[in-house]
Design an enzyme around this catalytic site. Structure first.
Site, mmCIF file in Angstrom:
data_model
loop_
_atom_site.group_PDB
_atom_site.id
_atom_site.type_symbol
_atom_site.label_atom_id
_atom_site.label_comp_id
_atom_site.label_asym_id
_atom_site.label_seq_id
_atom_site.Cartn_x
_atom_site.Cartn_y
_atom_site.Cartn_z
ATOM 1 N N ASN A 145 0.783 -1.223 0.000
ATOM 2 C CA ASN A 145 0.000 0.000 0.000
ATOM 3 C C ASN A 145 0.823 1.286 0.000
ATOM 4 O O ASN A 145 0.334 2.326 -0.444
ATOM 5 C CB ASN A 145 -0.923 -0.016 1.233
ATOM 6 N N TYR A 174 2.993 9.937 -10.706
ATOM 7 C CA TYR A 174 2.017 9.080 -10.030
ATOM 8 C C TYR A 174 1.306 8.174 -11.035
ATOM 9 O O TYR A 174 1.180 6.963 -10.834
ATOM 10 C CB TYR A 174 1.015 9.955 -9.282
ATOM 11 N N LYS A 185 1.485 4.024 -11.335
ATOM 12 C CA LYS A 185 0.287 3.215 -11.130
ATOM 13 C C LYS A 185 -0.025 2.367 -12.358
ATOM 14 O O LYS A 185 -0.520 1.235 -12.231
ATOM 15 C CB LYS A 185 -0.894 4.103 -10.744
#
Length: 249
Positions: free
Chosen positions: A85, A154, A158
Site C-alpha cells: 500500500n 504518479y 500506477k
C-alpha cells in the site's frame, strides 16, 4: 502485512483486518511504515485485543525491506497476506515540463520500486513456507487507468503497478500465490483532503470532488484477502460514486 499502515488507507485496512468480523477472528497484522509513532497510533486504535507487530521501515530501502520480513517471520513464522500500500502523490501543481528529476525519482522509488521490493520479499516467503502460498494485494489507483492533470510520476507508476500485478499473478501460480490489485478513487484520507475544497480538472477549472469513507475500501480489501487461494479478485475498482471519472463526470 500492511505497508503504509500509519495513516490513510493503510491504517483503515490494518484496522479492518485486525478486528473480528462476521464471527471470524481478526488477522495478526504486521504494521509497516516510516513513522514509528504513527504505527503506534494505528496499533492503539486497533485495541488491546488485536494482535499487531509494529515495524518501522522504508520500503525504498532493500535492507529495510529484508529486515521487515525477517521480523515478521521471526514473530509469526509465515506471511499469508501482503497489502502493498505505501505510496506518494508527488509534487502538486507542477506541470510536466517543470517537473524536477528528483521529484520524479522519489515517486518512482516509493510507488514502484518499493512495491516491487515488498512483493518480491513476500513472494519468496510465500513460495518457501509450508503450507505454501499466500496473497499479495497491490494498491493501484484509478490513475492506473485515467490520469489527472500534472500527475505524470504518479500515473506512470500506477500504470506500471498494473503490469507488476499481472506478472506476479502469473509467476505465482505454481506456488499457490494469488496477486490482485485494488484501484481506489477519492477515499477520504489526509492525502486527499484537498479534493473536498477543489482540485484541477482536465479543462483547467478547479472543482470540489465527492469522496468516500476509507473504511469502504478496507472492507473490500478484507473480502479479497479472505478468499480461498483457489479464487482471486484480479482487479477491483472502488470509488466515490459521483467522482469525475466515468465518462464526462
Amino acid at each position: 502485512m500492511v505497508t503504509g499502515a500509519g495513516s490513510g488507507i493503510g491504517r483503515s485496512v490494518a484496522l479492518e483486518l485486525a478486528r473480528e468480523a462476521g464471527g471470524r477472528p481478526g488477522w495478526a497484522v504486521a504494521l509497516a511504515g516510516r513513522r514509528a509513532a504513527a504505527l503506534e497510533e494505528t496499533a492503539a486504535l486497533a485495541g488491546p485485543d488485536a494482535e499487531t507487530l509494529r515495524v518501522p521501515a522504508d520500503v525504498t530501502d532493500p535492507a529495510a525491506v529484508a529486515a521487515l520480513f525477517d521480523a515478521v517471520r521471526e514473530r509469526y513464522g509465515r506471511v499469508d497476506l501482503l497489502f502493498n500500500n505505501a505510496g506518494t502523490f508527488g509534487p502538486g501543481g507542477v506541470g510536466f515540463a517543470d517537473l524536477p528529476y528528483e521529484a520524479w525519482r522519489k515517486v518512482v522509488d516509493v510507488n514502484l520500486t518499493g512495491a516491487f521490493l515488498c512483493a518480491q520479499a513476500a513472494f519468496r516467503q510465500m513460495r518457501d513456507q509450508r503450507p505454501q502460498g499466500g496473497r499479495i494485494i497491490n494498491n493501484g489507483s484509478v490513475s492506473a487507468h485515467t490520469p489527472r492533470p500534472d500527475s505524470a510520476p504518479y500515473t506512470a507508476t500506477k500504470h506500471a503497478l498494473t503490469g507488476l500485478t499481472k506478472s506476479v499473478s502469473l509467476d505465482g501460480r505454481p506456488y499457490a500465490i494469488a496477486c490482485g490489485q485494488i484501484d481506489i478513487g477519492n477515499a477520504a484520507t489526509e492525502m486527499t483532503r484537498a479534493m473536498e475544497s477543489g482540485v484541477r480538472q482536465a479543462n483547467g477549472e478547479l472543482a470540489p470532488e465527492p469522496v468516500m469513507d476509507a473504511a469502504d475500501v478496507a472492507r473490500t480489501v478484507r473480502h479479497m484477502a479472505e478468499l480461498p487461494l483457489e479464487a482471486n479478485v484480479q482487479f477491483a475498482t472502488v470509488m466515490a460514486t459521483a467522482m469525475p471519472y466515468i465518462g464526462r463526470g
